[in-house]
Design an enzyme around this catalytic site. Structure first.
Site, short mmCIF file in Angstrom:
data_model
loop_
_atom_site.label_atom_id
_atom_site.label_comp_id
_atom_site.label_asym_id
_atom_site.label_seq_id
_atom_site.Cartn_x
_atom_site.Cartn_y
_atom_site.Cartn_z
N GLN A 96 -26.78 37.66 -63.55
CA GLN A 96 -25.93 38.15 -64.64
C GLN A 96 -26.72 38.27 -65.95
O GLN A 96 -26.64 39.29 -66.64
CB GLN A 96 -24.75 37.17 -64.85
CG GLN A 96 -23.64 37.26 -63.81
CD GLN A 96 -23.84 36.33 -62.61
OE1 GLN A 96 -24.96 35.97 -62.25
NE2 GLN A 96 -22.75 35.96 -61.96
N LYS A 121 -19.04 70.38 -50.49
CA LYS A 121 -20.05 70.08 -49.47
C LYS A 121 -20.84 68.85 -49.91
O LYS A 121 -21.21 68.72 -51.08
CB LYS A 121 -21.00 71.28 -49.35
CG LYS A 121 -21.64 71.43 -47.99
CD LYS A 121 -20.65 71.84 -46.92
CE LYS A 121 -21.28 72.68 -45.84
NZ LYS A 121 -20.26 73.21 -44.93
N THR A 162 -16.67 75.76 -48.08
CA THR A 162 -17.71 74.76 -48.35
C THR A 162 -19.08 75.33 -47.95
O THR A 162 -20.11 74.95 -48.50
CB THR A 162 -17.45 73.42 -47.62
OG1 THR A 162 -17.61 73.60 -46.22
CG2 THR A 162 -16.07 72.88 -47.91
N ARG A 172 -36.37 29.58 -57.42
CA ARG A 172 -35.86 30.20 -56.19
C ARG A 172 -36.43 31.61 -56.05
O ARG A 172 -37.02 32.14 -56.99
CB ARG A 172 -34.32 30.25 -56.20
CG ARG A 172 -33.78 31.16 -57.29
CD ARG A 172 -32.26 31.36 -57.22
NE ARG A 172 -31.83 32.29 -58.25
CZ ARG A 172 -30.61 32.77 -58.38
NH1 ARG A 172 -29.66 32.38 -57.55
NH2 ARG A 172 -30.31 33.63 -59.32
N HIS A 184 -29.99 36.82 -50.52
CA HIS A 184 -30.39 35.40 -50.45
C HIS A 184 -31.54 35.15 -49.47
O HIS A 184 -31.59 35.73 -48.39
CB HIS A 184 -29.19 34.54 -50.04
CG HIS A 184 -28.01 34.71 -50.95
ND1 HIS A 184 -28.07 34.47 -52.30
CD2 HIS A 184 -26.74 35.11 -50.71
CE1 HIS A 184 -26.88 34.71 -52.84
NE2 HIS A 184 -26.06 35.11 -51.90
#
Ligand SMILES: O=c1[nH]c(=O)c2[nH]c(=O)[nH]c2[nH]1
Length: 302
Positions: free
Chosen positions: A234, A11, A59, A178, A262
């Site tokens: 990164q 479930k 379930t 940025r 972005h």
């Protein structure tokens, strides 16, 4: 001839909200709103290949189990509850050989009224989730993971991206300033050798191990995100992984999966207006998607 290669069932999206009352002051509460998935693996092949339902634990029974055990057992922290559910399904059904469980905890936070945290009023603190997952086999083998999901953050400066590969397909301009925004999805996997057993996971849950690791991981994520002048998604995510590994010795690997959401500078030069990183277009798609897993370096044996 066909052959059943693998199967699992259970479930998903089982939801509950449990109120935990302070025994000394029953109007002081904590709440756990959770969404749970339990999948079973085992000797169910005849249900698929011979239309024989005899082995199937419905379930619906799986759902009932989650709710009854949530009533009977402490659901704080979710790592303890996930371990309890794992043990329950393996111990109760001899033909179940493995379970795969996921719990998402929704973020209800108490808020101050007249300068004091209110006893039992909560605000929904965004879409962020705390997560725990467990894969557990009858052999005793287990993989336990904790995490944070959908923690949306943005910084309006303090992020750079330059020095990247240039070729005839490149249009991106290098930048030293940025916007950086992402929905944090972070998962840390526990060292099952060091934890030993699910019984010990339950003991460690009561002793506060998982709550303090969660706090460290969340604080590390938020503080490094804010404080670093990020060279790239990164580099920042790697630093976060490294710091969590340092802070939580029982964690064996840390992973992040980060969309780079972005925000593009809007060109207003046609109107004679300078746009000094003030007006951006939030671009819904495409987004970057950056993932990594960081583990511990093996010590050389002499
Ligand atoms: O931090 C980033 N990493 C990338 O790999 C990448 N690629 C890109 O276009 N912008 C960014 N930003």
């Amino acid at each position: 001839m066909a052959i059943l290669q693998s199967s699992t069932y259970g479930k998903d999206n089982v939801k509950f909200l449990k109120v935990k009352k302070d025994p000394l002051n029953p109007k002081v509460h904590e709440v756990m709103e959770a969404t749970v998935k339990v999948l079973l693996v085992g000797d169910f092949d005849v249900a698929y290949t011979k239309a024989d339902n005899a082995p199937i634990v419905p379930t619906d029974t799986v759902k009932n189990t989650i709710l009854v055990e949530a009533k009977k057992f402490d659901v704080f922290p979710i790592e303890g509850f996930v371990a309890h559910l794992g043990l329950h399904f393996i111990n109760k059904y001899s033909h179940v050989s493995g379970v795969d469980i996921e719990i998402f905890q929704h973020r209800w936070t108490k808020y101050p009224v007249n300068g004091k945290i209110h006893d039992h009023s909560f605000l929904k603190d965004g879409e962020e989730l705390r997560t725990a997952s467990l894969k557990y086999k009858r052999s005793g083998e287990f993989v336990l993971k904790s995490g944070i999901k959908d923690l949306t953050v943005l910084k309006s400066t303090g992020s750079m991206f330059y020095g990247f590969n240039q070729c005839d397909y490149t249009t991106l301009k290098p930048t030293t300033d940025r916007i950086l925004s992402t929905d944090v999805d972070s998962v840390w996997e526990w060292d099952s050798k060091k934890l030993g057993s699910l019984q010990n996971v339950i003991s460690q849950a009561r002793a506060g191990l998982f709550d303090s690791a969660y706090k460290s991981a969340r604080e590390t994520t938020l503080s490094l995100f804010a404080l670093e002048n990020s060279a790239s998604v990164q580099a920042t995510m790697y630093n976060m992984c490294e710091e969590i590994l340092r802070l939580v010795p029982l964690v064996s690997t840390v992973s992040y999966s980060l969309p780079n959401k972005h925000y593009f500078l809007i060109d207003l030069s046609w109107k004679g207006l300078e746009n000094d990183n003030e007006l951006f277009y939030p671009s819904p798609h495409p987004n970057g998607l950056i993932k990594c897993t960081v583990g511990r370096e093996k010590k050389a044996k002499f």
